[in-house]
Write an enzyme that holds these catalytic residues in place. Structure first.
Site, PDB file in Angstrom:
ATOM      1  N   VAL A 139       5.643   8.719   1.497  1.00  0.00           N
ATOM      2  CA  VAL A 139       6.376   7.431   1.334  1.00  0.00           C
ATOM      3  C   VAL A 139       7.690   7.470   1.047  1.00  0.00           C
ATOM      4  O   VAL A 139       8.571   6.802   0.619  1.00  0.00           O
ATOM      5  CB  VAL A 139       5.523   6.343   0.551  1.00  0.00           C
ATOM      6  CG1 VAL A 139       4.327   6.054   1.027  1.00  0.00           C
ATOM      7  CG2 VAL A 139       5.508   6.890  -0.767  1.00  0.00           C
ATOM      8  N   ASP A 140       8.313   8.674   1.166  1.00  0.00           N
ATOM      9  CA  ASP A 140       9.648   8.959   0.331  1.00  0.00           C
ATOM     10  C   ASP A 140      10.977   8.893   1.593  1.00  0.00           C
ATOM     11  O   ASP A 140      11.857   8.859   1.197  1.00  0.00           O
ATOM     12  CB  ASP A 140       9.619  10.393  -0.096  1.00  0.00           C
ATOM     13  CG  ASP A 140       9.361  11.682   0.811  1.00  0.00           C
ATOM     14  OD1 ASP A 140       9.475  11.176   2.029  1.00  0.00           O
ATOM     15  OD2 ASP A 140       8.695  12.279   0.331  1.00  0.00           O
ATOM     16  N   HIS A 155       1.666   5.849   5.677  1.00  0.00           N
ATOM     17  CA  HIS A 155       1.427   5.088   4.444  1.00  0.00           C
ATOM     18  C   HIS A 155       2.601   4.038   3.978  1.00  0.00           C
ATOM     19  O   HIS A 155       2.593   3.737   3.034  1.00  0.00           O
ATOM     20  CB  HIS A 155       0.986   5.851   3.387  1.00  0.00           C
ATOM     21  CG  HIS A 155      -0.234   6.691   3.450  1.00  0.00           C
ATOM     22  ND1 HIS A 155      -0.164   7.608   3.118  1.00  0.00           N
ATOM     23  CD2 HIS A 155      -1.267   6.363   4.253  1.00  0.00           C
ATOM     24  CE1 HIS A 155      -1.875   8.358   3.455  1.00  0.00           C
ATOM     25  NE2 HIS A 155      -2.009   7.336   4.134  1.00  0.00           N
ATOM     26  N   CYS A 166       4.685 -14.703   1.868  1.00  0.00           N
ATOM     27  CA  CYS A 166       5.509 -15.113   2.989  1.00  0.00           C
ATOM     28  C   CYS A 166       5.698 -14.285   4.021  1.00  0.00           C
ATOM     29  O   CYS A 166       5.978 -14.475   5.089  1.00  0.00           O
ATOM     30  CB  CYS A 166       6.665 -15.933   2.538  1.00  0.00           C
ATOM     31  SG  CYS A 166       8.118 -14.751   1.905  1.00  0.00           S
ATOM     32  N   CYS A 214       9.290 -12.957  -5.220  1.00  0.00           N
ATOM     33  CA  CYS A 214       9.842 -12.999  -4.047  1.00  0.00           C
ATOM     34  C   CYS A 214      11.073 -13.982  -4.084  1.00  0.00           C
ATOM     35  O   CYS A 214      11.077 -15.200  -4.785  1.00  0.00           O
ATOM     36  CB  CYS A 214       9.011 -13.535  -2.869  1.00  0.00           C
ATOM     37  SG  CYS A 214       9.775 -13.927  -1.333  1.00  0.00           S
ATOM     38  N   CYS A 217      10.206 -17.521  -1.596  1.00  0.00           N
ATOM     39  CA  CYS A 217       9.183 -18.185  -1.859  1.00  0.00           C
ATOM     40  C   CYS A 217       8.459 -18.037  -3.316  1.00  0.00           C
ATOM     41  O   CYS A 217       7.583 -18.945  -3.753  1.00  0.00           O
ATOM     42  CB  CYS A 217       8.088 -18.060  -0.749  1.00  0.00           C
ATOM     43  SG  CYS A 217       6.977 -16.607  -0.963  1.00  0.00           S
ATOM     44  N   GLY A 254       1.814  21.014   4.185  1.00  0.00           N
ATOM     45  CA  GLY A 254       1.668  20.482   3.008  1.00  0.00           C
ATOM     46  C   GLY A 254       0.842  19.106   2.608  1.00  0.00           C
ATOM     47  O   GLY A 254       1.241  18.274   1.835  1.00  0.00           O
ATOM     48  N   SER A 255      -0.216  19.228   3.060  1.00  0.00           N
ATOM     49  CA  SER A 255      -1.525  18.033   2.785  1.00  0.00           C
ATOM     50  C   SER A 255      -2.839  18.780   2.526  1.00  0.00           C
ATOM     51  O   SER A 255      -3.117  19.692   3.239  1.00  0.00           O
ATOM     52  CB  SER A 255      -1.442  17.148   3.985  1.00  0.00           C
ATOM     53  OG  SER A 255      -2.454  16.102   3.905  1.00  0.00           O
ATOM     54  N   LEU A 298       6.491  25.537   1.830  1.00  0.00           N
ATOM     55  CA  LEU A 298       6.846  24.943   3.187  1.00  0.00           C
ATOM     56  C   LEU A 298       8.365  25.354   3.498  1.00  0.00           C
ATOM     57  O   LEU A 298       8.439  25.532   4.978  1.00  0.00           O
ATOM     58  CB  LEU A 298       6.490  23.647   2.852  1.00  0.00           C
ATOM     59  CG  LEU A 298       5.155  22.947   3.220  1.00  0.00           C
ATOM     60  CD1 LEU A 298       4.732  23.061   4.591  1.00  0.00           C
ATOM     61  CD2 LEU A 298       4.277  23.529   2.330  1.00  0.00           C
TER      62      LEU A 298
END
Length: 312
Positions: A139-140, A155, A166, A214, A217, A254-255, A298
């Site tokens: 997620v980077d 992800h 909203c 938010c 809203c 790398g997993s 890696l």
């Protein structure tokens, strides 16, 4: 035993030879065991990539050289700390305060991370045609920063925020400014970054943190990432399946493949009898499905593969 459970050593199509190990790992052990700088084993990966059309599936281990900790390390065992679940986040105001306090503290270090040699090598291999597509569990945003703008973020990404009411999506930079204005002097520069981009804080510090709603809203804000206990959007999974189905091979970088969200693509490739290569420091859940298994850092491994393939 179905194809997904069969040993990848029975899978056809990946040429064997003295520099291409038939088992999960080359004889002699991990990096440093043979060849120039311990990278002689990369020859097997090069021979696979020469076929072109590979799909790369990357995980947290690819980003450790950028300063972002991984989840399990070389032993494959999860590091200390319990990740926030979707159910906990949505069901508890206190949990949301804890999450945002820790995430706000860790965000500057996370946002400063830059692509490393591994990300850059993957992009060079994509431009040269050896890699057809990239799926990342990270997620980077580092694949995107390296130039792989079409990498599928399985992800999601921490650089985006979504309102659960909203559904407005906004930038993390915008939220960071609002949180900073509401929590002056809160950040701790000595905080230790964790894999999810947050930092460990004492309950006393967390209790004083102010979460902002938010801006449109007043609803609940959540990072635009898939939490534990939350499903990856079906259309995103289907897109990844399409990429794997069209691939000439699958290369895992790398997993540990501990969670199903990544492992399912390895199983998909194995059922289709596509060769699977895994480059990871430490064991993975997909090792028995791999035609090639390399225990190497890696960045150097992928940079060497790109060099040997002439991917400038």
């Amino acid at each position: 035993m179905d194809a997904s459970e069969a040993s990848a050593r029975e899978l056809p199509g990946l040429p064997q030879g003295p520099d291409l190990p038939e088992g999960p790992e080359a004889p002699g052990g991990p990096a440093g065991s043979s060849g120039r700088d311990g990278l002689a084993e990369v020859a097997g990966l090069v021979r696979l990539l020469e076929r072109r059309g590979a799909v790369v599936l990357s995980g947290a281990g690819l980003s450790t050289e950028s300063g972002i900790p991984d989840y399990r390390g070389a032993t494959g065992r999860r590091r200390s700390g319990t990740p926030m679940t979707y159910q906990e986040f949505t069901g508890s105001e206190a949990a949301r305060r804890r999450y945002w306090a820790r995430s706000h503290t860790g965000w500057p270090a996370f946002a400063r991370a830059r692509p490393n040699a591994g990300h850059r090598a993957v992009e060079r291999l994509r431009r040269s045609g050896h890699v057809a597509a990239v799926i990342t569990q990270n997620v980077d945003g580092l694949h995107h920063a390296a130039g792989t703008r079409e990498a599928v973020e399985l992800h999601g990404g921490l650089d985006r925020v979504v309102c659960l009411d909203c559904r407005r999506t906004s930038s993390r930079a915008e939220l960071d400014q609002r949180l900073d204005a509401s929590n002056r002097g809160f950040r701790r520069p000595d905080a230790v970054l964790r894999p999810d981009g947050d930092a460990q804080l004492s309950p006393e510090l967390v209790a004083g943190f102010r979460v902002v709603p938010c801006a449109d809203c007043g609803g609940v804000l959540k990072p635009d990432v898939v939490f534990f206990g939350e499903n990856v959007p079906a259309d995103r999974v289907d897109r990844c399946y399409e990429l794997v189905d069209a691939a000439g091979s699958l290369v895992v970088l790398g997993s540990s493949l501990t969670v199903l969200s990544g492992l399912r693509f390895v199983r998909r490739a194995a059922r289709a009898r596509l060769p699977v290569a895994i480059v990871n420091q430490g064991p993975t859940r997909g090792d028995d499905l791999a035609a090639l298994r390399l225990d190497l850092p890696l960045g150097p491994a992928m940079a060497e593969a790109a060099r040997l393939l002439g991917a400038a």
